[in-house]
Design a protein around this motif. Sequence first.
Motif, PDB file in Angstrom:
ATOM      1  N   ARG A  33     -71.319  -2.968 -28.330  1.00 50.83           N
ATOM      2  CA  ARG A  33     -72.679  -3.015 -28.882  1.00 50.83           C
ATOM      3  C   ARG A  33     -73.472  -4.198 -28.325  1.00 50.83           C
ATOM      4  NH1 ARG A  33     -69.626  -1.730 -33.928  1.00 50.83           N
ATOM      5  NH2 ARG A  33     -69.852   0.523 -34.254  1.00 50.83           N
ATOM      6  N   ILE A  44     -73.549   2.150 -27.330  1.00 53.01           N
ATOM      7  CA  ILE A  44     -73.226   2.667 -28.661  1.00 53.01           C
ATOM      8  C   ILE A  44     -71.895   3.396 -28.585  1.00 53.01           C
ATOM      9  CG2 ILE A  44     -73.926   4.222 -30.529  1.00 53.01           C
ATOM     10  CD1 ILE A  44     -76.801   3.998 -29.496  1.00 53.01           C
ATOM     11  N   ALA A  72     -77.518   2.475 -25.489  1.00 53.35           N
ATOM     12  CA  ALA A  72     -78.329   2.459 -26.710  1.00 53.35           C
ATOM     13  C   ALA A  72     -79.801   2.683 -26.368  1.00 53.35           C
ATOM     14  CB  ALA A  72     -78.155   1.126 -27.441  1.00 53.35           C
ATOM     15  N   GLU A 111     -80.524  -0.386 -36.212  1.00 49.69           N
ATOM     16  CA  GLU A 111     -79.732  -0.092 -35.021  1.00 49.69           C
ATOM     17  C   GLU A 111     -78.763   1.052 -35.289  1.00 49.69           C
ATOM     18  OE1 GLU A 111     -77.723  -3.690 -34.077  1.00 49.69           O
ATOM     19  OE2 GLU A 111     -79.506  -4.719 -33.316  1.00 49.69           O
ATOM     20  N   ASN A 149     -75.187   2.547 -35.032  1.00 47.23           N
ATOM     21  CA  ASN A 149     -73.822   2.008 -34.925  1.00 47.23           C
ATOM     22  C   ASN A 149     -72.851   2.954 -34.231  1.00 47.23           C
ATOM     23  OD1 ASN A 149     -74.077  -0.516 -35.965  1.00 47.23           O
ATOM     24  ND2 ASN A 149     -73.330  -0.020 -38.007  1.00 47.23           N
TER      25      ASN A 149
END
Length: 199
Positions: free
Chosen positions: A22, A27, A45, A85, A87
């Motif tokens: 991350r 991701i 991401a 965000e 996860n």
Amino acid sequence: MSTVLSVKKRETGHRSTLTQLRKGGAIPAVIYGYKLDSTPISISAKEFVKSIQRNGQNSVFSLELEGQKVNAVVSEIQQCSLKDEVNHVDFLAINMAEELEADVPIKLMGQSVGVSEGGILMQPNLELKVKVKPAELPESIDVDISTLKIGESLTVKDIRDHIPVEVIDEDDYILVTIIAPASVEEETIDGVEEQDKNK
């Protein structure tokens, strides 16, 4: 048209490995389903969020995994409640020729007559479950509420014949209700009067 995303296989391991992913702008994800064993992967991401913003969560993704292209849809997105965000993402590999079941957001269109007259709009259900081929999966289902009066409701039965996809939910599944503001006020007044009696 599918959205192309490059993905990488990843090693399943400790939480520190996921944290490192991350921090590196990726991701953690997993893909499973049609002709595919459950495979841990990682995706950019930035690219994923951009694709969702551009095409919506119900779009079909063409995932490029080690030279192989896999058509998939998002099955689940896990988000951090403290930060805005993503996860983790679950992708479901699909057969483009077969219908699938999916939850599609309901988009209310127009201004209800009942609301204009002071009524209160209640939307107990925000999604419809539909059955459709992946390429025809809508991002949302538009529901016109402009003629809805105070005391009236819209159910699946009212819209089933007016939308281009098969709805799985039952006919009595309520989409929208317009309630009279007086009913809310009466409940409040009744409660106050009851308290006065008990004094």
